[in-house]
Write an enzyme that holds these catalytic residues in place. Structure first.
Site, PDB file in Angstrom:
ATOM      1  N   LYS A 155       0.808  -1.313  -0.008  1.00 32.52           N
ATOM      2  CA  LYS A 155      -0.062  -0.083   0.038  1.00 32.52           C
ATOM      3  C   LYS A 155       0.764   1.113   0.202  1.00 32.52           C
ATOM      4  CE  LYS A 155      -4.282  -1.962   1.598  1.00 32.52           C
ATOM      5  NZ  LYS A 155      -5.365  -1.767   2.864  1.00 32.52           N
ATOM      6  N   ARG A 191      -3.253  -9.825   5.310  1.00 36.24           N
ATOM      7  CA  ARG A 191      -3.591 -10.017   3.943  1.00 36.24           C
ATOM      8  C   ARG A 191      -2.467  -9.366   3.072  1.00 36.24           C
ATOM      9  NH1 ARG A 191      -5.863  -6.336   0.325  1.00 36.24           N
ATOM     10  NH2 ARG A 191      -7.390  -7.006  -1.192  1.00 36.24           N
TER      11      ARG A 191
END
Ligand code: YH5
Length: 259
Positions: A204, A238
């Site tokens: 991210k 995740r």
């Protein structure tokens, strides 16, 4: 939890395999690498992303879910906010509904209540298209905790048992770079709620913007963040890079078993 993207832009290798075959090859590799849950996502929730129509999302997600359940014995989670996608996914054997909107869209609570799947309730401030423009909190951890408590109550009121709920503070979803690192620093505080915790940080912007790395150069940063979350109680991580993350988590586990 290994990420399997089935948004159209994530399949562009020139047609060597069709999308379904390519997805199954990726799943087979993730299983060999030690994944426990495959997360199928057909809606792009990256900052600035547009909404996806119901028919498009169903066409992307359901055939892949069916094929995975036909070929492999593995838990599957479905990354969706739409009740109709949840309902079909449950019908075809999904194990977890992973909802970045925490079952706030119409009929989602009822659909999940009528099944026995688990559900991941994620915190997001705003909507994907605009969430990164000036996110603000009175008290980041307290505000997210209040949101969790409200959503847990809604679930219970609709007949979703506590033991089916997973919580996720939603890294990158309506949080500045600084707020994302505050969240990671204080991740352990969510353990007091006594629910399994999920952390999604892999590749991210909180990694890319801190380190000034393009998306394909974020592995070391992502592994560092995964270990920091796991050490503070995250039960599900995740990720895109399953093999490397499993190695890193195994090192952490060896240390914790030795201490
Ligand atoms: C999550 O945190 N995230 S989709 C932007 C990126 C890289 C990755 C390049 N679904 C989560 O993975 N579900 C997504 O910059 C999620 N928790 C849960 N539960 C966004 C994503 C990503 C976005």
């Amino acid at each position: 939890m290994g990420i399997l993207n089935v948004t159209p832009d994530s399949f562009s290798d020139g047609g060597k395999y069709n999308q379904l075959d390519q997805a199954l090859i990726q799943v087979e590799r993730m299983i060999a690498d030690g994944v426990k849950i495959i997360d199928i996502g057909g809606e792009s929730t990256r900052p600035g992303a547009k909404d996806v129509s119901l028919t498009d999302e169903l066409e992307r997600v359901i055939p892949v879910l069916k094929a995975i359940k036909q070929h492999f014995d593995i838990f599957v989670s479905i990354d969706t906010s739409k009740a109709a996608v949840m309902a079909q996914a449950i019908e075809y054997g999904a194990d977890i509904i992973n909802d970045v909107r925490a079952l706030q869209e119409p009929d989602c609570l009822a659909v999940v209540a009528q099944s026995n799947v688990e559900v991941c309730l994620m915190h997001m401030q705003g909507q994907p298209r605009t969430m990164q423009t000036n996110p603000q909190y009175d008290d980041l951890i307290a505000d997210i905790t209040s949101f969790f408590i409200e959503r847990i109550e809604s679930c219970q009121n609709h007949g979703i048992d506590k033991n089916r709920i997973i919580l996720d503070p939603g890294f990158g979803f309506g949080k500045t770079l600084e707020q994302n690192y505050q969240l990671l620093a204080k991740f352990s505080q969510f353990q007091s709620l006594s629910f399994p915790l999920l952390a999604g940080i892999s590749r991210k912007s909180m990694i890319g913007n801190l380190l000034n790395r393009d998306v394909d150069q974020r592995l070391a940063g992502s592994l560092s963040a995964a270990i920091i979350a796991a050490q503070q109680g995250a039960k599900i991580i995740r990720v895109h890079d399953v093999k490397e993350t499993v190695d890193a988590l195994n090192v952490l586990q060896a240390v914790n078993l030795a201490s």
